[in-house]
Design a protein around this motif. Sequence first.
Motif, PDB file in Angstrom:
ATOM      1  N   GLY A  46       8.227   8.001   1.904  1.00  0.00           N
ATOM      2  CA  GLY A  46       9.426   8.600   1.318  1.00  0.00           C
ATOM      3  C   GLY A  46      10.702   7.813   1.534  1.00  0.00           C
ATOM      4  O   GLY A  46      11.786   8.328   1.260  1.00  0.00           O
ATOM      5  N   MET A  47      10.593   6.580   1.996  1.00  0.00           N
ATOM      6  CA  MET A  47      11.775   5.735   2.176  1.00  0.00           C
ATOM      7  C   MET A  47      12.090   5.052   0.843  1.00  0.00           C
ATOM      8  O   MET A  47      11.263   4.308   0.312  1.00  0.00           O
ATOM      9  CB  MET A  47      11.527   4.678   3.257  1.00  0.00           C
ATOM     10  N   ILE A  48      13.261   5.346   0.308  1.00  0.00           N
ATOM     11  CA  ILE A  48      13.683   4.731  -0.944  1.00  0.00           C
ATOM     12  C   ILE A  48      14.196   3.334  -0.616  1.00  0.00           C
ATOM     13  O   ILE A  48      15.131   3.166   0.164  1.00  0.00           O
ATOM     14  CB  ILE A  48      14.743   5.588  -1.645  1.00  0.00           C
ATOM     15  N   LEU A  49      13.542   2.343  -1.212  1.00  0.00           N
ATOM     16  CA  LEU A  49      13.829   0.949  -0.902  1.00  0.00           C
ATOM     17  C   LEU A  49      14.709   0.275  -1.953  1.00  0.00           C
ATOM     18  O   LEU A  49      15.456  -0.643  -1.625  1.00  0.00           O
ATOM     19  CB  LEU A  49      12.514   0.178  -0.756  1.00  0.00           C
ATOM     20  N   LEU A  50      14.593   0.710  -3.193  1.00  0.00           N
ATOM     21  CA  LEU A  50      15.371   0.129  -4.293  1.00  0.00           C
ATOM     22  C   LEU A  50      15.757   1.241  -5.254  1.00  0.00           C
ATOM     23  O   LEU A  50      14.950   2.121  -5.546  1.00  0.00           O
ATOM     24  CB  LEU A  50      14.539  -0.899  -5.076  1.00  0.00           C
ATOM     25  N   ASN A  51      16.988   1.168  -5.761  1.00  0.00           N
ATOM     26  CA  ASN A  51      17.432   2.006  -6.880  1.00  0.00           C
ATOM     27  C   ASN A  51      18.642   1.311  -7.487  1.00  0.00           C
ATOM     28  O   ASN A  51      19.771   1.528  -7.080  1.00  0.00           O
ATOM     29  CB  ASN A  51      17.773   3.422  -6.437  1.00  0.00           C
ATOM     30  N   TYR A  52      18.357   0.436  -8.439  1.00  0.00           N
ATOM     31  CA  TYR A  52      19.394  -0.392  -9.046  1.00  0.00           C
ATOM     32  C   TYR A  52      19.327  -0.289 -10.555  1.00  0.00           C
ATOM     33  O   TYR A  52      18.247  -0.150 -11.128  1.00  0.00           O
ATOM     34  CB  TYR A  52      19.202  -1.862  -8.655  1.00  0.00           C
ATOM     35  N   GLY A 104      22.484   7.840 -16.541  1.00  0.00           N
ATOM     36  CA  GLY A 104      21.360   8.654 -16.100  1.00  0.00           C
ATOM     37  C   GLY A 104      20.145   7.881 -15.607  1.00  0.00           C
ATOM     38  O   GLY A 104      19.143   8.481 -15.230  1.00  0.00           O
ATOM     39  N   VAL A 105      20.233   6.564 -15.585  1.00  0.00           N
ATOM     40  CA  VAL A 105      19.080   5.748 -15.192  1.00  0.00           C
ATOM     41  C   VAL A 105      18.769   5.923 -13.703  1.00  0.00           C
ATOM     42  O   VAL A 105      17.620   6.168 -13.328  1.00  0.00           O
ATOM     43  CB  VAL A 105      19.302   4.268 -15.556  1.00  0.00           C
ATOM     44  N   SER A 106      19.776   5.796 -12.844  1.00  0.00           N
ATOM     45  CA  SER A 106      19.551   5.956 -11.392  1.00  0.00           C
ATOM     46  C   SER A 106      19.049   7.356 -11.063  1.00  0.00           C
ATOM     47  O   SER A 106      18.186   7.525 -10.204  1.00  0.00           O
ATOM     48  CB  SER A 106      20.831   5.681 -10.604  1.00  0.00           C
ATOM     49  N   THR A 107      19.584   8.346 -11.743  1.00  0.00           N
ATOM     50  CA  THR A 107      19.146   9.720 -11.510  1.00  0.00           C
ATOM     51  C   THR A 107      17.678   9.887 -11.896  1.00  0.00           C
ATOM     52  O   THR A 107      16.904  10.496 -11.150  1.00  0.00           O
ATOM     53  CB  THR A 107      20.028  10.703 -12.300  1.00  0.00           C
ATOM     54  N   ALA A 108      17.292   9.345 -13.037  1.00  0.00           N
ATOM     55  CA  ALA A 108      15.894   9.437 -13.468  1.00  0.00           C
ATOM     56  C   ALA A 108      14.974   8.717 -12.489  1.00  0.00           C
ATOM     57  O   ALA A 108      13.902   9.231 -12.140  1.00  0.00           O
ATOM     58  CB  ALA A 108      15.743   8.866 -14.876  1.00  0.00           C
ATOM     59  N   LEU A 109      15.376   7.546 -12.041  1.00  0.00           N
ATOM     60  CA  LEU A 109      14.570   6.806 -11.066  1.00  0.00           C
ATOM     61  C   LEU A 109      14.455   7.592  -9.763  1.00  0.00           C
ATOM     62  O   LEU A 109      13.371   7.684  -9.176  1.00  0.00           O
ATOM     63  CB  LEU A 109      15.167   5.428 -10.802  1.00  0.00           C
ATOM     64  N   LEU A 110      15.571   8.154  -9.298  1.00  0.00           N
ATOM     65  CA  LEU A 110      15.563   8.917  -8.056  1.00  0.00           C
ATOM     66  C   LEU A 110      14.615  10.113  -8.153  1.00  0.00           C
ATOM     67  O   LEU A 110      13.827  10.363  -7.245  1.00  0.00           O
ATOM     68  CB  LEU A 110      16.980   9.374  -7.707  1.00  0.00           C
ATOM     69  N   LYS A 111      14.653  10.819  -9.267  1.00  0.00           N
ATOM     70  CA  LYS A 111      13.753  11.963  -9.445  1.00  0.00           C
ATOM     71  C   LYS A 111      12.293  11.518  -9.426  1.00  0.00           C
ATOM     72  O   LYS A 111      11.438  12.190  -8.835  1.00  0.00           O
ATOM     73  CB  LYS A 111      14.079  12.688 -10.746  1.00  0.00           C
ATOM     74  N   ALA A 112      12.004  10.391 -10.050  1.00  0.00           N
ATOM     75  CA  ALA A 112      10.626   9.879 -10.054  1.00  0.00           C
ATOM     76  C   ALA A 112      10.182   9.502  -8.643  1.00  0.00           C
ATOM     77  O   ALA A 112       9.045   9.774  -8.249  1.00  0.00           O
ATOM     78  CB  ALA A 112      10.506   8.677 -10.988  1.00  0.00           C
ATOM     79  N   MET A 113      11.080   8.897  -7.872  1.00  0.00           N
ATOM     80  CA  MET A 113      10.726   8.513  -6.505  1.00  0.00           C
ATOM     81  C   MET A 113      10.553   9.734  -5.615  1.00  0.00           C
ATOM     82  O   MET A 113       9.648   9.774  -4.776  1.00  0.00           O
ATOM     83  CB  MET A 113      11.773   7.545  -5.949  1.00  0.00           C
ATOM     84  N   PRO A 123       0.820  -1.222   0.000  1.00  0.00           N
ATOM     85  CA  PRO A 123       0.000   0.000   0.000  1.00  0.00           C
ATOM     86  C   PRO A 123       0.851   1.270   0.000  1.00  0.00           C
ATOM     87  O   PRO A 123       1.775   1.418   0.801  1.00  0.00           O
ATOM     88  CB  PRO A 123      -0.800  -0.098   1.297  1.00  0.00           C
ATOM     89  N   GLY A 124       0.534   2.168  -0.927  1.00  0.00           N
ATOM     90  CA  GLY A 124       1.196   3.466  -0.979  1.00  0.00           C
ATOM     91  C   GLY A 124       2.577   3.477  -1.583  1.00  0.00           C
ATOM     92  O   GLY A 124       3.170   4.539  -1.745  1.00  0.00           O
ATOM     93  N   ALA A 125       3.122   2.337  -1.912  1.00  0.00           N
ATOM     94  CA  ALA A 125       4.465   2.282  -2.481  1.00  0.00           C
ATOM     95  C   ALA A 125       4.403   2.468  -3.991  1.00  0.00           C
ATOM     96  O   ALA A 125       3.381   2.215  -4.623  1.00  0.00           O
ATOM     97  CB  ALA A 125       5.136   0.953  -2.152  1.00  0.00           C
ATOM     98  N   SER A 126       5.501   2.940  -4.542  1.00  0.00           N
ATOM     99  CA  SER A 126       5.638   3.073  -5.992  1.00  0.00           C
ATOM    100  C   SER A 126       6.845   2.270  -6.436  1.00  0.00           C
ATOM    101  O   SER A 126       7.955   2.487  -5.945  1.00  0.00           O
ATOM    102  CB  SER A 126       5.841   4.537  -6.387  1.00  0.00           C
ATOM    103  N   LEU A 127       6.620   1.354  -7.351  1.00  0.00           N
ATOM    104  CA  LEU A 127       7.678   0.550  -7.948  1.00  0.00           C
ATOM    105  C   LEU A 127       7.782   0.990  -9.400  1.00  0.00           C
ATOM    106  O   LEU A 127       6.795   0.950 -10.138  1.00  0.00           O
ATOM    107  CB  LEU A 127       7.345  -0.942  -7.843  1.00  0.00           C
ATOM    108  N   PHE A 128       8.966   1.467  -9.782  1.00  0.00           N
ATOM    109  CA  PHE A 128       9.200   1.979 -11.123  1.00  0.00           C
ATOM    110  C   PHE A 128      10.195   1.105 -11.870  1.00  0.00           C
ATOM    111  O   PHE A 128      11.073   0.493 -11.251  1.00  0.00           O
ATOM    112  CB  PHE A 128       9.802   3.395 -11.070  1.00  0.00           C
TER     113      PHE A 128
END
Length: 150
Positions: A81-87, A96-105, A58-63
Amino acid sequence: MTVNLRPATSVDAVDGSRVLRRAIVELCYADHGGDPALIAAWIANKTPENWLAWLMQPGASLFVAERSAALVGVGMVDAGGMILLNYVAPEARYRGVSTALLKAMEQASIERGATACRLETTKTARPFYRSRGYAPVVADTPMILAKNLA
């Protein structure tokens, strides 16, 4: 080549889990030192079955991030707002993939009313997060980082 970010689906479970496992094994040597037991423990929950459970959190976003129709990154942030994954897949590192994911999160967290994002980083990723405004929450715990979103 641009990266396409989108919400993850159940169809991504196998490829997404593979990206997570490869990133850990191939890119996080500074953290596991090649120790088979440490690697096994770290990747144990990076499975298609757990992917499906993450989608239901619930409430989590998986990108997922795609380039040329290939899945090359995975990010997840919880409702607080806890970042659980960024791989990222090894072949997508420094693209730029991690940066794009981080911005989305971060954006998903803002939309949910979070005023900060937090995470527990690896040695491998610590410079990445520090360069993006994340700082230690407590001086003697340099692996727990946070960034104010306001």
